[in-house]
Design a protein around this motif. Structure first.
Motif, PDB file in Angstrom:
ATOM      1  N   VAL A 257      61.247  36.170  34.821  1.00 54.61           N
ATOM      2  CA  VAL A 257      59.880  36.459  35.287  1.00 54.61           C
ATOM      3  C   VAL A 257      59.294  35.347  36.147  1.00 54.61           C
ATOM      4  CG1 VAL A 257      59.401  37.947  33.313  1.00 54.61           C
ATOM      5  CG2 VAL A 257      58.792  35.522  33.188  1.00 54.61           C
ATOM      6  N   ARG A 258      60.021  34.292  36.386  1.00 53.23           N
ATOM      7  CA  ARG A 258      59.452  33.160  37.128  1.00 53.23           C
ATOM      8  C   ARG A 258      58.897  33.551  38.494  1.00 53.23           C
ATOM      9  NH1 ARG A 258      63.871  28.339  35.832  1.00 53.23           N
ATOM     10  NH2 ARG A 258      63.345  28.176  33.600  1.00 53.23           N
ATOM     11  N   ASP A 259      59.556  34.466  39.164  1.00 57.92           N
ATOM     12  CA  ASP A 259      59.096  34.855  40.495  1.00 57.92           C
ATOM     13  C   ASP A 259      58.104  36.008  40.473  1.00 57.92           C
ATOM     14  OD1 ASP A 259      60.805  36.851  39.716  1.00 57.92           O
ATOM     15  OD2 ASP A 259      61.858  36.993  41.637  1.00 57.92           O
ATOM     16  N   LYS A 260      57.655  36.390  39.278  1.00 58.42           N
ATOM     17  CA  LYS A 260      56.738  37.525  39.156  1.00 58.42           C
ATOM     18  C   LYS A 260      55.289  37.091  38.904  1.00 58.42           C
ATOM     19  CE  LYS A 260      60.429  40.491  37.364  1.00 58.42           C
ATOM     20  NZ  LYS A 260      60.662  41.104  38.689  1.00 58.42           N
ATOM     21  N   HIS A 261      55.073  35.820  38.608  1.00 58.48           N
ATOM     22  CA  HIS A 261      53.710  35.343  38.348  1.00 58.48           C
ATOM     23  C   HIS A 261      52.963  35.166  39.670  1.00 58.48           C
ATOM     24  CE1 HIS A 261      55.252  34.594  34.367  1.00 58.48           C
ATOM     25  NE2 HIS A 261      56.085  33.666  34.799  1.00 58.48           N
ATOM     26  N   LYS A 262      51.657  35.424  39.634  1.00 57.59           N
ATOM     27  CA  LYS A 262      50.815  35.233  40.813  1.00 57.59           C
ATOM     28  C   LYS A 262      49.486  34.597  40.396  1.00 57.59           C
ATOM     29  CE  LYS A 262      52.874  39.160  43.280  1.00 57.59           C
ATOM     30  NZ  LYS A 262      53.751  38.360  44.152  1.00 57.59           N
ATOM     31  N   LEU A 263      48.877  33.931  41.359  1.00 58.83           N
ATOM     32  CA  LEU A 263      47.600  33.242  41.127  1.00 58.83           C
ATOM     33  C   LEU A 263      46.619  33.616  42.227  1.00 58.83           C
ATOM     34  CD1 LEU A 263      45.820  31.034  39.731  1.00 58.83           C
ATOM     35  CD2 LEU A 263      46.909  29.374  41.251  1.00 58.83           C
ATOM     36  N   ILE A 264      45.381  33.924  41.821  1.00 59.99           N
ATOM     37  CA  ILE A 264      44.284  34.138  42.763  1.00 59.99           C
ATOM     38  C   ILE A 264      43.210  33.105  42.465  1.00 59.99           C
ATOM     39  CG2 ILE A 264      42.481  35.717  43.545  1.00 59.99           C
ATOM     40  CD1 ILE A 264      44.326  38.029  42.822  1.00 59.99           C
ATOM     41  N   TYR A 265      42.839  32.335  43.502  1.00 60.28           N
ATOM     42  CA  TYR A 265      41.845  31.275  43.324  1.00 60.28           C
ATOM     43  C   TYR A 265      40.670  31.549  44.254  1.00 60.28           C
ATOM     44  CZ  TYR A 265      41.657  27.162  40.492  1.00 60.28           C
ATOM     45  OH  TYR A 265      41.372  26.294  39.463  1.00 60.28           O
ATOM     46  N   GLY A 266      39.547  31.946  43.661  1.00 58.74           N
ATOM     47  CA  GLY A 266      38.409  32.375  44.452  1.00 58.74           C
ATOM     48  C   GLY A 266      37.246  31.405  44.419  1.00 58.74           C
ATOM     49  N   PRO A 267      36.147  31.732  45.090  1.00 57.25           N
ATOM     50  CA  PRO A 267      34.963  30.875  45.166  1.00 57.25           C
ATOM     51  C   PRO A 267      34.025  31.133  43.993  1.00 57.25           C
ATOM     52  CG  PRO A 267      34.628  32.761  46.561  1.00 57.25           C
ATOM     53  CD  PRO A 267      35.996  32.938  45.937  1.00 57.25           C
ATOM     54  N   TRP A 268      34.548  31.024  42.775  1.00 60.42           N
ATOM     55  CA  TRP A 268      33.842  31.515  41.607  1.00 60.42           C
ATOM     56  C   TRP A 268      33.514  30.407  40.618  1.00 60.42           C
ATOM     57  CZ3 TRP A 268      38.614  34.887  41.971  1.00 60.42           C
ATOM     58  CH2 TRP A 268      38.390  35.970  42.827  1.00 60.42           C
ATOM     59  N   ILE A 269      32.423  30.605  39.876  1.00 61.27           N
ATOM     60  CA  ILE A 269      32.090  29.763  38.740  1.00 61.27           C
ATOM     61  C   ILE A 269      32.745  30.354  37.493  1.00 61.27           C
ATOM     62  CG2 ILE A 269      29.914  29.014  39.764  1.00 61.27           C
ATOM     63  CD1 ILE A 269      28.462  30.977  37.895  1.00 61.27           C
ATOM     64  N   HIS A 270      32.663  29.647  36.379  1.00 56.09           N
ATOM     65  CA  HIS A 270      33.352  30.064  35.164  1.00 56.09           C
ATOM     66  C   HIS A 270      32.933  31.462  34.714  1.00 56.09           C
ATOM     67  CE1 HIS A 270      35.678  29.267  31.517  1.00 56.09           C
ATOM     68  NE2 HIS A 270      34.673  29.770  30.825  1.00 56.09           N
ATOM     69  N   GLY A 271      31.662  31.728  34.727  1.00 59.06           N
ATOM     70  CA  GLY A 271      31.171  33.020  34.262  1.00 59.06           C
ATOM     71  C   GLY A 271      30.924  34.012  35.375  1.00 59.06           C
ATOM     72  N   GLY A 272      31.459  33.748  36.578  1.00 60.05           N
ATOM     73  CA  GLY A 272      31.179  34.622  37.706  1.00 60.05           C
ATOM     74  C   GLY A 272      32.406  35.039  38.490  1.00 60.05           C
ATOM     75  N   VAL A 273      33.567  35.095  37.820  1.00 64.31           N
ATOM     76  CA  VAL A 273      34.765  35.569  38.498  1.00 64.31           C
ATOM     77  C   VAL A 273      34.539  37.003  38.962  1.00 64.31           C
ATOM     78  CG1 VAL A 273      37.185  36.190  38.187  1.00 64.31           C
ATOM     79  CG2 VAL A 273      36.331  34.042  37.265  1.00 64.31           C
ATOM     80  N   ASN A 274      34.928  37.262  40.189  1.00 63.68           N
ATOM     81  CA  ASN A 274      34.798  38.596  40.800  1.00 63.68           C
ATOM     82  C   ASN A 274      33.469  38.792  41.514  1.00 63.68           C
ATOM     83  OD1 ASN A 274      36.661  40.840  40.997  1.00 63.68           O
ATOM     84  ND2 ASN A 274      35.039  42.102  40.108  1.00 63.68           N
ATOM     85  N   ALA A 275      32.560  37.820  41.411  1.00 60.42           N
ATOM     86  CA  ALA A 275      31.240  37.959  42.024  1.00 60.42           C
ATOM     87  C   ALA A 275      31.269  37.530  43.484  1.00 60.42           C
ATOM     88  CB  ALA A 275      30.212  37.141  41.255  1.00 60.42           C
ATOM     89  N   GLU A 276      30.236  37.902  44.227  1.00 63.22           N
ATOM     90  CA  GLU A 276      30.136  37.506  45.628  1.00 63.22           C
ATOM     91  C   GLU A 276      29.236  36.290  45.806  1.00 63.22           C
ATOM     92  OE1 GLU A 276      28.259  40.306  48.230  1.00 63.22           O
ATOM     93  OE2 GLU A 276      26.784  40.904  46.716  1.00 63.22           O
ATOM     94  N   THR A 277      28.575  35.843  44.746  1.00 64.17           N
ATOM     95  CA  THR A 277      27.719  34.667  44.848  1.00 64.17           C
ATOM     96  C   THR A 277      28.181  33.606  43.863  1.00 64.17           C
ATOM     97  OG1 THR A 277      26.122  35.533  43.230  1.00 64.17           O
ATOM     98  CG2 THR A 277      25.710  35.999  45.556  1.00 64.17           C
ATOM     99  N   ALA A 278      28.033  32.372  44.289  1.00 65.43           N
ATOM    100  CA  ALA A 278      28.241  31.213  43.418  1.00 65.43           C
ATOM    101  C   ALA A 278      27.163  30.214  43.781  1.00 65.43           C
ATOM    102  CB  ALA A 278      29.628  30.609  43.610  1.00 65.43           C
ATOM    103  N   GLY A 279      26.335  29.864  42.809  1.00 67.61           N
ATOM    104  CA  GLY A 279      25.221  28.999  43.127  1.00 67.61           C
ATOM    105  C   GLY A 279      24.321  29.649  44.157  1.00 67.61           C
ATOM    106  N   ILE A 280      24.006  28.896  45.220  1.00 64.52           N
ATOM    107  CA  ILE A 280      23.120  29.424  46.248  1.00 64.52           C
ATOM    108  C   ILE A 280      23.892  29.952  47.458  1.00 64.52           C
ATOM    109  CG2 ILE A 280      21.238  27.915  45.550  1.00 64.52           C
ATOM    110  CD1 ILE A 280      21.858  26.143  47.953  1.00 64.52           C
TER     111      ILE A 280
END
Length: 645
Positions: A257-280
């Motif tokens: 499975v080593r080549d099956k893992h993926k990572l998505i790193y977005g502009p998000w805070i801890h409690g706001g993954v998937n959101a369009e706003t972070a801070g201001i």
């Protein structure tokens, strides 16, 4: 203690937007554990007579949040999770000893074994087809790692968000300074007691054998045997930890499975993954990305849907400032070159080292610390706390900080990787702290924090060994900031704010040089920053080596792709670009095999900004848009384009 806070939260969030679960029926289930006890769970299904894959969520924060279909607080997993009522059933279970599973409390039980038992029980139920996946953020992510470690036969895949599987010194100390606010929040949430903090954390303020043992016993990527989609955010608590965790899982998990893992790193805070706003700040093309990816991941592994998931990038990351998604196989191997901005008199940050020796000083009073505003703060029971990118004007207005800014950038400065600040300092005390806030200064003057860091002076040589300062003696202190992918845009400035406190994010240093975390007097410190040929204090930036930007103020090209919108798209998108001369420009869209799938060429564009529309029946997947000036290979611009079903 947690129950005392949950009740008012239920009332507070009940008026917010409901989740998709509101449309479902739920039924209570009791899941048997190997010790004869039961964990309380809720099954959500639109038709329990149909066997479907099941997504398991293990929460320490009360499964009734989901039952009531209220806005889930960020610390409990966020407002929603990826829901597809037609194709999946969902099981949400309270952790052992928590809420409806209180009667199953057993301090000797292992959470991973509980997860194993839950997965295998679910797989035997008539409403499950035998395939189980897991999802959850923060502590819910930790439960997934511990479950995966036990390798239940019917666990197919996992989606842990904003969580590293490994416990480590850096979870509690940053540069030797105690993460006060973070640990206080964890105490309130019931994960630690005052006794734990006193007897374990405060008793081990340096990186000693205790921490090395803790890290060694929680470092187990070689025990993972299912594909994982890991999701993180640049404004989360521990972005470095999640990047390292993903790298280690890719390197050390089961070979199949080593080549099956993926990572998505977005502009998000801890409690706001998937959101369009972070801070201001707002990032419209980040909204919904995490959930859309999670459903595609589940569809591919749990349902066998041919949706080109395997062709998705190994690592997708959000380039702040540029506000576009990029991709790579390994974040640590991005082509970068070291680029320094040197501190100088009158708050200058310059690519040229200062030729004359000098220093600037300020006073730090532990009784009146510089306040934490924004960045990676964690205050789950105070929804008005400013988190993420925030204007630092109140901090900069104080007299206990020094501010250093670059000139207005004449072109973009692209940074990707771990940033550090190397200061030559002196103090009239035996110990003190040096804190850095890294800011993006917008043309309107807003000084927006992007990341921060701190170093306790007694740990300047090593986190393993204390060495007090000699008052008045100049010495070097290096402050490591978190990894970041950010483009400081043309017309902006890069800024650092130097202080000796960042409270309550980090606890205050009393400046007395005594035993840490013991009662004692606080002293006012006079701290100085030195610069010049002998003391070249500087900001060290990992500049994107694939973008020939030179030093701030140098212009290396006159054609630039500014943005692609929307991105992701369904094959129709617009490309905004600028050119400073009259010239022809061509665009080629390549798939990941290098094949050209779309091309457009234009004989002439006048100087200025332009937008072109692209429309094509593209298959879902990842593409690379290449734009170039006619007749040159030196001004080629490349951007990733994502096409969704």
């Amino acid at each position: 203690m947690l129950l005392r806070y949950i009740s008012p939260l239920l009332i507070l969030f009940a008026i917010a937007a409901s989740t998709a679960l509101a449309q479902w029926g739920y039924s209570e289930r009791a899941i048997p554990m190997r010790d004869g006890k039961y964990l309380a769970a809720d099954l959500y299904s639109i038709d329990t007579t149909v066997a479907k894959p099941v997504i398991l969520i293990q929460t320490p924060y009360n499964k009734e949040f989901y039952r009531l279909a209220i806005q889930i607080p960020g610390y409990a997993g966020g407002a929603t999770f990826p829901t597809d009522t037609l194709h999946y059933n969902y099981v949400i279970v309270d952790w052992r000893g928590r809420f409806a599973s209180q009667d199953a409390a057993d301090p000797q039980a292992k959470r991973g074994e509980d997860g194993y038992d839950a997965v295998e029980w679910i797989a035997e139920q008539p409403w499950c087809n035998g395939a189980v996946g897991t999802w959850g953020a923060s502590a819910l992510g930790q439960a997934q790692y511990e479950t995966a470690r036990e390798q239940p036969p019917h666990l197919v895949c996992c989606v842990p968000l904003v969580k590293d599987y490994k416990s480590k010194y850096d979870d509690f100390y940053y540069g030797g300074a105690f993460r006060y606010e973070h640990v206080e929040a964890l105490k309130t949430l019931g994960f630690y007691t005052d006794q734990t903090v006193e007897n374990l954390i405060f008793a081990n303020p340096s990186y000693n054998n205790t921490w090395k043992f803790v890290e060694a016993t929680t470092d187990y990527p070689d025990e993972f045997a299912v594909p994982m989609l890991i999701i993180g955010g640049w404004f989360d608590h521990f972005p470095d930890g999640i990047l390292r965790a993903f790298h280690d899982i890719r390197e050390e998990s089961a070979p199949a499975v080593r080549d099956k893992h993926k990572l998505i790193y977005g502009p998000w805070i801890h409690g706001g993954v998937n959101a369009e706003t972070a801070g201001i700040l707002t990032y419209p093309n980040a909204k919904g990305v995490a959930h859309e990816a999670a459903l595609r991941f589940f569809d591919f592994y749990l349902r066998g849907v041919e949706n080109a998931w395997e062709s998705e990038p190994i690592l997708r990351y959000y380039q702040l400032g540029e506000n576009q998604w990029r991709s790579t196989d390994n974040f640590y191997e991005l082509p970068t070159t070291e680029f320094s901005l040197y501190l100088g008199p009158n708050g200058v940050l310059s690519a040229t080292p200062e030729a004359v020796e000098g220093s600037e000083s300020y006073q730090y009073d532990p009784q009146d610390p510089s306040p934490s505003i924004g960045a990676s703060r964690f205050t789950p029971f105070n929804p008005v706390t400013p988190i993420g990118p925030q204007d630092q004007a109140p901090v900069e207005a104080r007299d206990d900080v020094l501010i250093y800014s670059s000139d207005v950038l004449e072109q973009d400065l692209v940074v990707q990787g771990s940033i550090s600040v190397e200061l030559y300092i002196s103090s009239d005390r035996l110990d003190t702290d040096f804190a850095i806030r890294l800011c993006d200064v917008f043309p309107d003057g807003q000084s927006i924090i992007m990341t921060d860091g701190i170093k306790r002076a007694r740990f300047r040589e090593s986190l393993e060994q204390e060495q007090l300062l000699t008052p008045g003696e100049v010495t070097r202190v290096s402050i490591e900031l978190q990894n970041l992918a950010i483009t400081f845009k043309q017309g902006h400035r890069l800024r650092i704010i130097v202080s000796s406190s960042d409270y309550p994010r980090f606890n205050t240093n009393p400046n007395n040089g005594g035993t840490l975390y013991q009662p004692g007097d606080t002293l006012v410190a006079t701290n100085a920053i030195h610069y010049g040929p002998q003391y070249p204090s500087r900001v060290i930036l990992p500049k994107d080596a694939s973008v020939n930007i030179g030093s701030p103020g140098e212009v290396s090209g006159d054609f630039m792709i500014q943005s692609i919108y929307p991105n992701p798209s369904r094959g129709a998108f617009s490309v905004s670009f600028s050119t400073s001369t009259l010239q022809g420009i061509s665009f080629h869209l390549h798939d990941l095999m290098g094949r050209v799938v779309l091309e457009q060429s234009y004989d002439s564009f006048s100087p200025g900004e332009h937008t072109l529309e692209f429309t094509s029946a593209l298959a879902p997947g990842v593409y690379v848009l290449e734009g170039a000036q006619a007749g040159t290979h030196n001004a080629v611009q490349r951007r990733m384009v994502l096409v969704t079903p």
